[in-house]
Scaffold this motif. Structure first.
Motif, PDB file in Angstrom:
ATOM      1  N   VAL A 116       3.422   2.445 -38.702  1.00 49.88           N
ATOM      2  CA  VAL A 116       1.999   2.779 -38.702  1.00 49.88           C
ATOM      3  C   VAL A 116       1.763   4.181 -39.251  1.00 49.88           C
ATOM      4  O   VAL A 116       0.832   4.403 -40.019  1.00 49.88           O
ATOM      5  CB  VAL A 116       1.428   2.659 -37.275  1.00 49.88           C
ATOM      6  N   LEU A 117       2.612   5.125 -38.847  1.00 51.41           N
ATOM      7  CA  LEU A 117       2.443   6.515 -39.280  1.00 51.41           C
ATOM      8  C   LEU A 117       3.127   6.756 -40.621  1.00 51.41           C
ATOM      9  O   LEU A 117       4.297   6.425 -40.789  1.00 51.41           O
ATOM     10  CB  LEU A 117       3.025   7.469 -38.237  1.00 51.41           C
ATOM     11  N   PRO A 118       2.434   7.351 -41.572  1.00 49.56           N
ATOM     12  CA  PRO A 118       3.057   7.618 -42.874  1.00 49.56           C
ATOM     13  C   PRO A 118       4.017   8.809 -42.781  1.00 49.56           C
ATOM     14  O   PRO A 118       3.814   9.732 -42.007  1.00 49.56           O
ATOM     15  CB  PRO A 118       1.873   7.950 -43.781  1.00 49.56           C
TER      16      PRO A 118
ATOM     17  N   GLU B 214       3.102  15.398 -50.103  1.00 47.08           N
ATOM     18  CA  GLU B 214       2.772  15.995 -48.811  1.00 47.08           C
ATOM     19  C   GLU B 214       3.617  15.340 -47.736  1.00 47.08           C
ATOM     20  O   GLU B 214       3.948  14.167 -47.819  1.00 47.08           O
ATOM     21  CB  GLU B 214       1.293  15.799 -48.484  1.00 47.08           C
ATOM     22  N   LYS B 215       3.917  16.108 -46.728  1.00 43.31           N
ATOM     23  CA  LYS B 215       4.691  15.584 -45.608  1.00 43.31           C
ATOM     24  C   LYS B 215       3.737  14.919 -44.621  1.00 43.31           C
ATOM     25  O   LYS B 215       2.642  15.380 -44.406  1.00 43.31           O
ATOM     26  CB  LYS B 215       5.456  16.708 -44.931  1.00 43.31           C
ATOM     27  N   GLY B 216       4.195  13.845 -43.987  1.00 41.38           N
ATOM     28  CA  GLY B 216       3.389  13.138 -43.013  1.00 41.38           C
ATOM     29  C   GLY B 216       3.958  13.306 -41.618  1.00 41.38           C
ATOM     30  O   GLY B 216       5.051  13.828 -41.410  1.00 41.38           O
ATOM     31  N   ILE B 217       3.194  12.845 -40.653  1.00 43.15           N
ATOM     32  CA  ILE B 217       3.606  12.949 -39.256  1.00 43.15           C
ATOM     33  C   ILE B 217       4.798  12.034 -38.958  1.00 43.15           C
ATOM     34  O   ILE B 217       5.548  12.265 -38.019  1.00 43.15           O
ATOM     35  CB  ILE B 217       2.410  12.639 -38.330  1.00 43.15           C
ATOM     36  N   GLY B 218       5.020  11.036 -39.791  1.00 41.50           N
ATOM     37  CA  GLY B 218       6.134  10.117 -39.595  1.00 41.50           C
ATOM     38  C   GLY B 218       7.497  10.759 -39.750  1.00 41.50           C
ATOM     39  O   GLY B 218       8.502  10.198 -39.328  1.00 41.50           O
TER      40      GLY B 218
ATOM     41  N   VAL C 275      13.104  12.963 -34.906  1.00 41.65           N
ATOM     42  CA  VAL C 275      13.303  14.046 -33.929  1.00 41.65           C
ATOM     43  C   VAL C 275      12.987  13.540 -32.524  1.00 41.65           C
ATOM     44  O   VAL C 275      13.744  13.779 -31.569  1.00 41.65           O
ATOM     45  CB  VAL C 275      12.429  15.268 -34.286  1.00 41.65           C
ATOM     46  N   ILE C 276      11.875  12.819 -32.395  1.00 43.04           N
ATOM     47  CA  ILE C 276      11.489  12.271 -31.088  1.00 43.04           C
ATOM     48  C   ILE C 276      12.533  11.260 -30.616  1.00 43.04           C
ATOM     49  O   ILE C 276      12.914  11.249 -29.438  1.00 43.04           O
ATOM     50  CB  ILE C 276      10.088  11.636 -31.173  1.00 43.04           C
TER      51      ILE C 276
END
Length: 136
Positions: A23-25, A100-104, A109-110
């Motif tokens: 879902v997160l890019p 660009e960097k995404g939240i994905g 790390v998580i």
């Protein structure tokens, strides 16, 4: 014994690596479109592998040593995925593939943090079982 705390951590890794990563890019391309793991076979394979390893590890509660080893392998897989993301973000030359960097990119790390906590709980269980066996 699926109700142990490490099973919850491993299930969170399954949800994050298997579901949330789709879902997160993890970036944006030069057109401003989101880059999802479905666009790149390497990233999709690593996220899927991490989710499958964590899911298999949940049901190996009778074999704590193998569960611990699979957790370590999963941590290594997430470090490799994180390294791929860092490599891509550092080798940006103008407007190549990822602009660009995404939240994905934070998902590995998580996952690593959750897997380390799960491995600590597995080790704690193993030490508890060994201490009880000494008393017999």
């Amino acid at each position: 014994m699926i109700q142990r705390i490490q099973s919850i951590y491993l299930f969170l890794v399954v949800l994050i690596s298997g579901g949330l990563s789709n879902v997160l890019p993890y970036g944006l391309n030069q057109n401003g479109d989101d880059l999802l793991p479905q666009d790149n076979f390497l990233v999709l394979g690593m996220f899927s592998g991490s989710a499958i390893l964590a899911l298999v590890s949940i049901f190996l509660f009778k074999n704590r040593q193998l569960q611990f080893v699979l957790g370590r392998i999963n941590i290594l897989l997430n470090f490799i995925l994180l390294g791929v993301f860092v490599y891509w973000s550092l080798t940006l030359s103008g407007e190549t593939l990822v602009s660009e960097k995404g939240i994905g990119m934070l998902i590995p790390v998580i996952s690593i943090v959750l897997l380390v906590i799960a491995n600590k709980a597995i080790k704690k269980d193993e030490n508890l079982v060994k201490s009880v066996d000494r008393l017999r």
